[in-house]
Structures are given as structure tokens and as C-alpha cells.
Design a protein around this motif. Structure first.
Motif, PDB file in Angstrom:
ATOM      1  N   ALA A 485      47.483  40.175  35.663  1.00  0.00           N
ATOM      2  CA  ALA A 485      47.477  39.395  36.786  1.00  0.00           C
ATOM      3  C   ALA A 485      46.979  40.014  37.980  1.00  0.00           C
ATOM      4  N   GLU A 486      47.073  41.352  38.112  1.00  0.00           N
ATOM      5  CA  GLU A 486      46.476  42.303  39.332  1.00  0.00           C
ATOM      6  C   GLU A 486      44.988  42.230  38.928  1.00  0.00           C
ATOM      7  N   ILE A 487      44.425  42.061  37.828  1.00  0.00           N
ATOM      8  CA  ILE A 487      42.998  41.865  37.800  1.00  0.00           C
ATOM      9  C   ILE A 487      42.664  40.584  38.199  1.00  0.00           C
ATOM     10  N   GLN A 488      43.238  39.448  38.062  1.00  0.00           N
ATOM     11  CA  GLN A 488      42.893  38.242  38.184  1.00  0.00           C
ATOM     12  C   GLN A 488      43.096  37.700  39.624  1.00  0.00           C
ATOM     13  N   ILE A 489      44.158  38.290  40.239  1.00  0.00           N
ATOM     14  CA  ILE A 489      44.439  38.288  41.809  1.00  0.00           C
ATOM     15  C   ILE A 489      43.172  39.063  42.662  1.00  0.00           C
ATOM     16  N   GLY A 490      42.341  39.797  41.884  1.00  0.00           N
ATOM     17  CA  GLY A 490      41.152  40.609  42.640  1.00  0.00           C
ATOM     18  C   GLY A 490      41.897  41.814  43.432  1.00  0.00           C
ATOM     19  N   ALA A 491      42.956  42.390  42.723  1.00  0.00           N
ATOM     20  CA  ALA A 491      43.475  43.568  43.553  1.00  0.00           C
ATOM     21  C   ALA A 491      42.744  44.671  43.145  1.00  0.00           C
ATOM     22  N   LEU A 492      42.127  44.760  41.962  1.00  0.00           N
ATOM     23  CA  LEU A 492      41.330  45.902  41.574  1.00  0.00           C
ATOM     24  C   LEU A 492      39.911  45.911  41.827  1.00  0.00           C
ATOM     25  N   SER A 493      39.168  44.611  41.894  1.00  0.00           N
ATOM     26  CA  SER A 493      37.907  44.500  41.928  1.00  0.00           C
ATOM     27  C   SER A 493      37.407  43.132  42.497  1.00  0.00           C
ATOM     28  N   HIS A 494      36.307  43.448  43.379  1.00  0.00           N
ATOM     29  CA  HIS A 494      35.654  42.314  43.949  1.00  0.00           C
ATOM     30  C   HIS A 494      34.412  41.624  43.026  1.00  0.00           C
ATOM     31  N   PRO A 495      33.956  40.077  43.016  1.00  0.00           N
ATOM     32  CA  PRO A 495      33.104  39.958  42.120  1.00  0.00           C
ATOM     33  C   PRO A 495      31.714  40.629  42.444  1.00  0.00           C
ATOM     34  N   ARG A 496      31.544  41.160  43.694  1.00  0.00           N
ATOM     35  CA  ARG A 496      30.397  41.866  43.909  1.00  0.00           C
ATOM     36  C   ARG A 496      30.396  43.577  43.590  1.00  0.00           C
ATOM     37  N   GLU A 497      31.575  43.866  43.070  1.00  0.00           N
ATOM     38  CA  GLU A 497      31.614  45.398  42.702  1.00  0.00           C
ATOM     39  C   GLU A 497      31.379  45.295  41.275  1.00  0.00           C
ATOM     40  N   PRO A 498      30.875  46.686  40.989  1.00  0.00           N
ATOM     41  CA  PRO A 498      30.247  46.822  39.612  1.00  0.00           C
ATOM     42  C   PRO A 498      31.146  46.777  38.327  1.00  0.00           C
ATOM     43  N   ASN A 499      32.252  47.021  38.349  1.00  0.00           N
ATOM     44  CA  ASN A 499      33.199  47.065  37.341  1.00  0.00           C
ATOM     45  C   ASN A 499      33.958  45.680  37.015  1.00  0.00           C
ATOM     46  N   PHE A 500      33.392  44.853  38.061  1.00  0.00           N
ATOM     47  CA  PHE A 500      34.092  43.544  37.817  1.00  0.00           C
ATOM     48  C   PHE A 500      33.878  42.849  36.529  1.00  0.00           C
ATOM     49  N   ALA A 501      32.786  42.772  35.972  1.00  0.00           N
ATOM     50  CA  ALA A 501      32.637  42.038  34.647  1.00  0.00           C
ATOM     51  C   ALA A 501      33.392  42.799  33.502  1.00  0.00           C
ATOM     52  N   LEU A 502      33.555  44.115  33.716  1.00  0.00           N
ATOM     53  CA  LEU A 502      34.247  44.609  32.420  1.00  0.00           C
ATOM     54  C   LEU A 502      35.864  44.469  32.724  1.00  0.00           C
ATOM     55  N   LEU A 503      36.206  44.498  33.742  1.00  0.00           N
ATOM     56  CA  LEU A 503      37.809  44.028  34.038  1.00  0.00           C
ATOM     57  C   LEU A 503      38.124  42.568  33.892  1.00  0.00           C
ATOM     58  N   THR A 504      37.123  42.037  34.189  1.00  0.00           N
ATOM     59  CA  THR A 504      37.376  40.407  34.214  1.00  0.00           C
ATOM     60  C   THR A 504      37.460  40.097  32.709  1.00  0.00           C
ATOM     61  N   ARG A 505      36.272  40.358  31.881  1.00  0.00           N
ATOM     62  CA  ARG A 505      36.337  40.282  30.600  1.00  0.00           C
ATOM     63  C   ARG A 505      37.626  40.671  29.673  1.00  0.00           C
ATOM     64  N   ALA A 506      37.821  41.777  29.961  1.00  0.00           N
ATOM     65  CA  ALA A 506      39.193  42.498  29.377  1.00  0.00           C
ATOM     66  C   ALA A 506      40.419  41.521  29.816  1.00  0.00           C
ATOM     67  N   ALA A 507      40.428  41.291  31.014  1.00  0.00           N
ATOM     68  CA  ALA A 507      41.666  40.406  31.496  1.00  0.00           C
ATOM     69  C   ALA A 507      41.631  39.040  30.900  1.00  0.00           C
ATOM     70  N   GLN A 508      40.464  38.573  30.661  1.00  0.00           N
ATOM     71  CA  GLN A 508      40.304  37.128  29.998  1.00  0.00           C
ATOM     72  C   GLN A 508      40.938  37.231  28.448  1.00  0.00           C
ATOM     73  N   THR A 509      40.487  38.269  27.884  1.00  0.00           N
ATOM     74  CA  THR A 509      40.685  38.452  26.423  1.00  0.00           C
ATOM     75  C   THR A 509      42.197  38.715  26.332  1.00  0.00           C
ATOM     76  N   ILE A 510      42.615  39.530  27.205  1.00  0.00           N
ATOM     77  CA  ILE A 510      44.161  39.666  26.992  1.00  0.00           C
ATOM     78  C   ILE A 510      45.177  38.525  27.236  1.00  0.00           C
ATOM     79  N   GLU A 511      44.739  37.972  28.324  1.00  0.00           N
ATOM     80  CA  GLU A 511      45.341  36.558  28.518  1.00  0.00           C
ATOM     81  C   GLU A 511      45.329  35.613  27.514  1.00  0.00           C
ATOM     82  N   ASN A 512      44.334  35.620  26.763  1.00  0.00           N
ATOM     83  CA  ASN A 512      44.020  34.621  25.677  1.00  0.00           C
ATOM     84  C   ASN A 512      44.922  34.978  24.787  1.00  0.00           C
ATOM     85  N   PHE A 513      45.136  36.087  24.452  1.00  0.00           N
ATOM     86  CA  PHE A 513      46.034  36.771  23.582  1.00  0.00           C
ATOM     87  C   PHE A 513      47.722  36.351  23.915  1.00  0.00           C
TER      88      PHE A 513
END
Length: 574
Positions: A485-513
Motif C-alpha cells: 500500500a505504501e509503495i502504491q500510494i507513492g509514499a516511497l517513490s515517484h515515477p521519475r525517481e530511479p528506484n520506482f521500477a523496482l519498487l513498483t514491480r515488487a509491489a505488483q508481484t506481492i499484491e498479485n500473491f
């Protein structure tokens, strides 16, 4: 001892009878003397253009206000902390009160070629005066710009300079670009010194925020910092050099400890070999206290432990001690003798636990909730960072001892759960924390994501549906849901920030689980239940392609995990 250093012991008086005693050292042995300034008008013009571009859009006075506001939060540049105030105060004179002349870059460059003089009796103020005010150098400007760039990361909203993310990213980009240019000119002068290394290190840290922790640019810059540090001889016994004042000894020890630690952590994160081996270094930390160093058998601590201040120096010392053990663990991954590996791992584990017990009690986060600790934001962040560093050692050791990376045992699951719980506490308390050495996003990707990955692997490969490391299903899934939830609401990273792709993909996989879990019935006793779709312990071809290593929780891991049979049939959110 280098071949070149042999000749540094030959005094000029050996060649010229009656000649005077040599002057005190101004630069470490082996570092070349400053060369004459090349008439490089192009570099100076480029620098001046960048300075004017920055100050035309962002007034110098407000840039200084931003840094002051950032410092008031209890944060600073970790290594250049003691130098920063002088650099900030020098900007008015260095940049002509925000109206830079066409010759300001040339003036800074010429000053950067002047050696920084010191001897055993030198004071900190006399040393700083050599690169302050009218004596400002490229390094002075660079350290100030590093603070500006870092402040934009910790101060999300500063109306005098930026009200939107776009404005904030533009300021960060301009400050970093000018800082990079100043560093390139510094390095081209071939005048290595303590100040330049401090600037070079802080510039590397800025790039981890700008380019990301997975960026080749950041990794290359760390290599350059290591090369400069070795050239300056910081890996040797700097405290034994009689002509070095105490404050410089501490600065050099701090530089070595930070660079050594970063080398190990980046190595673990990226899965690349460390570039700085303790075997060729005299390992020394900034605070050489009994509370950090285990006393000899039969002796006791000197009783000064409780008086140790929680600050960047203490954090640097603790992180370096943990990094030393982590380097030993990395060596175990290439140990071919299983029996030797188990024995060495047991020794490291005992040392790690003894090291933790030696840490002063007011620096330890043992039990309870983070909010129970009535401390400053900086101190609370220190507590959780120190605990994460300690647990991470146990996490890596379990990796060494596991028979199958894809099938973590109960002890590994419990370690991962504690590590994830700490990260989630830090995420939830982020407004009450101040960066004490590692940022929140780094805590998430370096500790939180690996812990989440292990937990998901364990759930997907449960051999006993009624037992999961003695942990309740509710608590395990709650931590995962909070992190997602914290990753998806943008509390940790913005789309233009460099770690956004890693955090987003991890969040998607965990949410899928988590979505797949909700579609199945659970065991009534509240323990985690396995999916009925396949027998437990049989991952099939997916597991054979996993090939996990201790650090292999980057973007590729989460893309691979998403292909698990239980997850691949679900649609990812867009």
C-alpha cells in the motif's frame, strides 16, 4: 609500502648538506604535487554558464535557506558534515552574492590547485579557512551543491524554490549537473586531498538518489571514490603519521569506514564482487571505543558506553563493523568445503551476537514498538538502522547454510519476518525519522524487499500447511499489505525517481500473491494454508530457473517470481 613511497623517506638534506628540515607534509605520500593550471577556457566557461543557469532560476539566498531548513531537521551530509557550514557560508563571496562574474569559475579552479597546508598543531578553523570565503574552491561549491541536491530529497515542499515535483526534480538535476562538472574539473587537476575526497564521496551519494542504487553510473562513481581513497592512503595507519592533526585523522578514518561499508552493501545489492578487501587495509573506525570493540578476555568495558552520542560517527562505526562481518560472509559463498563453511558461519554468528551485546543499550533497538522509544527523529532512525544491519548478518548467514534457496527454513523465515517488520515500522513512522546514514527507500530495497521475497517463497513452497516458522498468518500478510500500500500510494517513490521500477514491480508481484491468497480458503486456526492447486513443495520448472543468490532480489527476481504458477494466471494492475 609502494616503490614510490621508499623515496619519500629520503630527505633533501641527504642530497644537500646543510639544507633545512623539510616542511611538514601537506599531502599524503604518493600523491602528486599540483600541476600548473592549463589555460582551459572551455571548462571555465561551461562552469560559469551552469552557475548562472542555476542562480538565474533559483536565487542563492533561497538555496542557502533550503540547506539551513534541511539541517534543522537533524540531517546533514554524513561524511562532510563538519565541513558543510563553512561551505554554505562561503557561497556569498564565492558566487558574488548570487551574481556570478565571468571569472568566478576560473577563480575557484585556481584555488583548487593550491595545496591544503597542515601540520600536527593545525587547528580545524585554520584548516577550514584555506577553502572558505575568498579561498573558496571547486570542492567548496561542490559540497554546497551536494547539500542542495540532498535537501530536495528530504524536503518535499519548499515554496521559495519549488512547489511541485517537477520543479523539485529540475533543481536537483541542475545542482547535480553543476556538481558533476566541478568534480570533473577537480579530478582533472590531479590534486587529490582530503577535501576533494569528501566532495567526491558526497557526489557519489547524490547520484544514488539521482540515478538509483542499481545504476551503473552510481556503481562506477563508487569505484572512483575507492580509487581516490586508496591513492590517498586512507587504508593505511593514518593515525600513526606524526604530522596529521587529530581532526584529519578522524576525517580519514571516517572516509575509509564509509567507503568500505558502501562497497560491501552495494556489492551485496548488485551481486558483484566487493572491490575493497579488508585483507589489504588497516581496519579502523571513527569511534574506537570499548563499547564497539570487544574487550580482551577477562577485561571489562571502561564504563563510557552510555556517554556515546548517537550521531553520524557512531552510525558509521557500527555500519563498518557490520560490513566487516558481511565481507566474511560473502567469502563463504565461494567456500567449497561444506564443513568449513558451517564452522566459519557459526563463528561469524557468535561474533555478530557478541558485537550486538557490546553496543551500548541506548543504541540498541531490542523489543517493542518504535514509537515507544522517546528519541529524536535522528536517534529513532539510528536505532532501526543499527538493528537492521545486525539482522542482515543473520539473514546472509542463513543463505549460506540453506540447502535450497527456494526453500527457506523456519529460522530463515523468522529472520526475514523480523527484518520486514522493522522496515514496515520505519515506513509507517517515516515522518518521525531523520536520515541517520541510510534513507528510507534504501531500507526498503536493501532489507524489506529481500525479506518479502523470502516470505513469498516460503509461502509458495510450504511443506506443512499448518506451520510457518511459528508465525501467524495475519501478522505476515499484514506487513506485506502495508508495504504494498505504501509503495502504491507513492509514499516511497515517484515515477521519475530511479528506484520506482523496482519498487513498483515488487509491489505488483506481492499484491498479485495477496489477491491469490484471498481467493482460497484458509485453515481455521489462522495459520497460513497452502494452495490446493498443486502439491506442497513442488514448484516445478519455475524453481529450477530461480537460481537465487544472497543478493538476487533485484528487478529480475520479481519478474521471475511473477511467473510462478500460482501468480502468472492473475492480471497485474496497470
Amino acid at each position: 609500502m609502494s616503490s614510490a613511497a621508499i623515496f619519500s623517506h629520503i630527505s633533501p638534506r641527504h642530497h644537500e648538506p646543510g639544507s633545512a628540515q623539510p616542511e611538514p607534509d601537506t599531502v599524503p605520500a604518493g600523491v602528486s604535487a599540483p600541476a600548473l593550471l592549463d589555460n582551459d577556457d572551455i571548462a571555465c566557461r561551461q562552469g560559469t554558464t551552469l552557475i548562472k543557469l542555476l542562480l538565474d532560476e533559483y536565487p542563492l539566498r533561497t538555496l542557502k535557506d533550503l540547506v539551513s531548513f534541511w539541517l534543522a531537521k537533524g540531517i546533514s551530509l554524513a561524511h562532510a558534515e563538519s565541513l558543510l557550514d563553512s561551505c554554505v557560508e562561503s557561497m556569498d563571496e564565492a558566487l558574488n552574492f548570487g551574481q556570478p562574474t565571468d571569472t568566478c569559475m576560473e577563480h575557484l579552479t585556481r584555488n583548487s590547485q593550491i595545496p591544503l597546508l597542515f601540520n600536527r598543531e593545525s587547528t580545524f578553523n585554520s584548516y577550514v579557512a584555506q577553502f572558505s570565503g575568498h579561498n573558496s574552491r571547486l570542492e567548496t561549491l561542490g559540497i554546497f551543491l551536494s547539500a542542495v541536491a540532498r535537501a530536495t530529497n528530504d524536503v518535499p515542499f519548499f515554496p521559495p524554490l519549488y512547489k511541485t515535483d517537477e520543479d523539485k526534480f529540475r533543481l536537483r538535476k541542475l545542482a547535480t549537473r553543476l556538481s558533476d562538472h566541478a568534480l570533473e574539473v577537480c579530478l582533472s587537476l590531479d590534486c587529490l586531498n582530503d577535501l576533494q575526497l569528501a566532495f567526491q564521496y558526497e557526489n557519489f551519494i547524490v547520484h544514488t538518489f539521482v540515478d538509483g542504487d542499481q545504476s551503473y553510473s552510481s556503481w562506477r562513481r563508487l569505484g572512483d571514490v575507492i580509487a581516490s581513497m586508496l591513492a590517498l592512503g586512507y587504508h593505511e595507519r593514518v593515525e600513526t603519521r606524526s604530522r596529521i592533526p587529530e581532526f584529519l585523522v578522524e576525517l580519514r578514518q571516517s572516509a575509509f569506514a564509509r567507503i568500505y561499508t558502501d562497497d560491501k552493501e552495494v556489492s551485496i545489492f548488485l551481486g558483484r564482487p566487493p572491490r575493497l578487501s579488508r585483507r589489504f587495509c588497516h581496519f579502523r573506525i571513527p569511534i574506537a571505543l570499548d563499547s564497539f570493540e570487544l574487550p580482551a578476555p577477562g577485561t571489562e568495558s571502561n564504563g563510557q558506553a552510555d556517554a556515546i552520542k548517537i550521531d553520524y560517527r557512531a552510525g558509521c562505526s557500527w555500519a563498518a563493523l557490520c560490513a566487516q562481518l558481511k565481507e566474511e560472509i560473502l567469502e563463504l559463498f565461494i567456500e567449497k568445503n561444506r564443513e568449513n563453511c558451517v564452522q566459519r558461519a557459526s563463528i561469524i554468528c557468535a561474533r555478530a551476537e557478541a558485537q550486538w551485546q557490546q553496543l551500548p543499550t541506548h543504541m540498541r533497538y531490542d523489543v517493542g514498538c518504535l514509537n515507544d522509544y522517546r528519541r529524536s527523529p535522528f536517534e529513532r532512525d539510528f536505532l532501526i538502522s543499527a538493528r537492521l544491519d545486525h539482522i542482515h548478518i543473520s539473514f546472509l548467514l542463513r543463505f549460506v547454510l540453506l540447502n535450497s534457496m527456494a526453500q527457506p527454513d523456519d529460522e530463515m523465515i523468522q529472520i526475514a519476518h523480523e527484518m520486514l517488520t522493522l522496515v514496515v515500522q520505519a515506513v509507517l513512522a517515516r515522518d518521525r525519522l531523520a536520515n541517520s546514514g541510510t534513507g528510507l527507500v534504501w531500507k526498503v530495497i536493501f532489507y524489506g524487499l529481500p525479506a518479502s521475497g523470502i516470505i513469498l517463497l516460503a509461502i509458495l513452497e510450504q511443506r506443512n500447511p499448518h506451520h510457518f516458522g511459528g508465525l501467524s498468518r495475519a501478522k505476515v500478510l499484514q506487513n506485506l499489505r502495508i508495504l504494498v500500500a505504501e509503495i502504491q500510494i507513492g509514499a516511497l517513490s515517484h515515477p521519475r525517481e530511479p528506484n520506482f521500477a523496482l519498487l513498483t514491480r515488487a509491489a505488483q508481484t506481492i499484491e498479485n500473491f495477496l489477491d491469490s491468497e484471498e481467493r482460497h480458503d484458509h485453515h481455521p486456526n489462522g495459520q497460513l494454508n497452502t494452495h490446493p492447486d498443486a502439491p506442497p513443495g513442488q514448484m516445478g520448472p519455475w524453481a529450477s530457473n530461480l537460481n537465487l543468490e544472497a543478493w538476487d532480489f533485484d528487478l529480475g527476481f520479481w519478474e521471475n517470481l511473477a511467473e510462478h504458477p500460482f501468480l502468472s494466471n492473475l492480471e497485474f494492475p496497470t
